[in-house]
Enzyme design. Structure first.
Site, short mmCIF file in Angstrom:
data_model
loop_
_atom_site.label_atom_id
_atom_site.label_comp_id
_atom_site.label_asym_id
_atom_site.label_seq_id
_atom_site.Cartn_x
_atom_site.Cartn_y
_atom_site.Cartn_z
N HIS A 127 -1.15 -10.59 -1.84
CA HIS A 127 -0.11 -9.98 -3.11
C HIS A 127 -0.96 -8.87 -4.07
CE1 HIS A 127 2.31 -13.26 -1.76
NE2 HIS A 127 3.33 -12.98 -2.43
N CYS B 292 5.84 6.11 4.61
CA CYS B 292 5.00 5.10 4.19
C CYS B 292 4.01 5.73 3.23
CB CYS B 292 3.97 4.74 5.33
SG CYS B 292 4.85 3.60 6.75
N HIS C 145 3.65 -5.19 3.73
CA HIS C 145 3.60 -5.54 5.02
C HIS C 145 3.15 -7.24 4.98
CE1 HIS C 145 4.23 -1.90 6.89
NE2 HIS C 145 3.08 -1.45 6.34
N HIS D 101 4.89 0.30 -0.42
CA HIS D 101 5.67 -0.72 0.26
C HIS D 101 4.80 -1.83 0.72
CE1 HIS D 101 3.85 1.79 3.33
NE2 HIS D 101 4.10 1.00 4.25
N GLU E 237 0.54 -5.16 11.43
CA GLU E 237 1.52 -4.93 10.24
C GLU E 237 2.83 -5.59 10.71
OE1 GLU E 237 1.83 -0.69 9.70
OE2 GLU E 237 0.12 -0.47 8.79
N HIS F 271 0.81 -1.20 -0.11
CA HIS F 271 0.02 0.01 -0.06
C HIS F 271 0.76 1.18 -0.05
CE1 HIS F 271 -0.21 0.65 4.85
NE2 HIS F 271 1.06 0.27 4.21
#
Length: 207
Positions: A128, A78, A84, A82, A189, A69
């Site tokens: 994904h 952020c 998680h 990137h 996360e 996201h």
């Protein structure tokens, strides 16, 4: 007839009558036996009607998925795309099924059924994938990625863990069978950073 009070384990007293045939007629003996039977039936009915209610039980199933996201307008790293390794804990609450003819007898909900709901509504969709707020200029980046065959999800909120866990709660609530309530969600996360949703925190006040 002579009478004697006997105390049960539930502190319910049964009047037990016994007759001496040397003093009473056969008819009196039969009446005593019928009275004893009625008393026993009433005792058993009382036990059934006053049995403790079935307990509410919470059960939890955990899931994991990989999702990317970006937070448009954020003042830290952020803001960049990137990802998680998310971990989602889903807790529901309900009473175990008491119908012995039900194949799910003794269960609140079959873990397999809960897994199916969460996988279809969340894991299979978000795993994904890259999530963008479709109401921001990130829509252009999202469209570019989609034209190149990437799995992109557009939402109408900033895709923080806080907002995602709210979204997930509604997706799950809409699929739960009658009698089963979503109790809480925990979306991690990282091992040290997570957001939690509790039904008790989101109850609407009665006006």
């Amino acid at each position: 007839c002579n009478g004697q009070w006997l105390s049960s384990r539930c502190n319910y007293r049964i009047f037990y009558s016994f007759c001496s045939t040397s003093f009473v007629s056969v008819l009196d003996v039969q009446q005593c036996q019928k009275k004893r039977q009625r008393t026993l039936i009433n005792y058993l009915l009382n036990l059934h009607q006053n049995k403790p209610p079935m307990s509410n039980i919470r059960i939890t199933k955990q899931f994991s998925f990989e999702t990317g996201h970006a937070l448009y307008g954020y003042d830290g790293k952020c803001k960049n795309v990137h990802g998680h390794s998310y971990k989602l804990s889903v807790t529901v609450i309900g009473s175990p099924i008491t119908d012995r003819s039900n194949v799910k007898f003794g269960m609140v909900i079959d873990f397999t059924d809960l897994k199916k709901i969460v996988k279809e509504e969340i894991v299979d969709q978000f795993d994904h994938a890259t999530v963008f707020n479709g109401t921001t200029p990130h829509i252009d980046l999202a469209n570019e990625l989609m034209t190149r065959g990437h799995h992109v999800i557009l939402v109408d909120y900033q895709p923080t863990s806080e907002n995602m866990v709210v979204d997930f709660s509604q997706r799950i609530i809409n699929r739960l069978p009658q009698g089963i309530t979503l109790f809480s969600l925990k979306l991690q996360e990282t091992d040290s950073s997570f957001a939690e949703w509790y039904a008790s925190d989101n109850m609407k006040p009665i006006l």
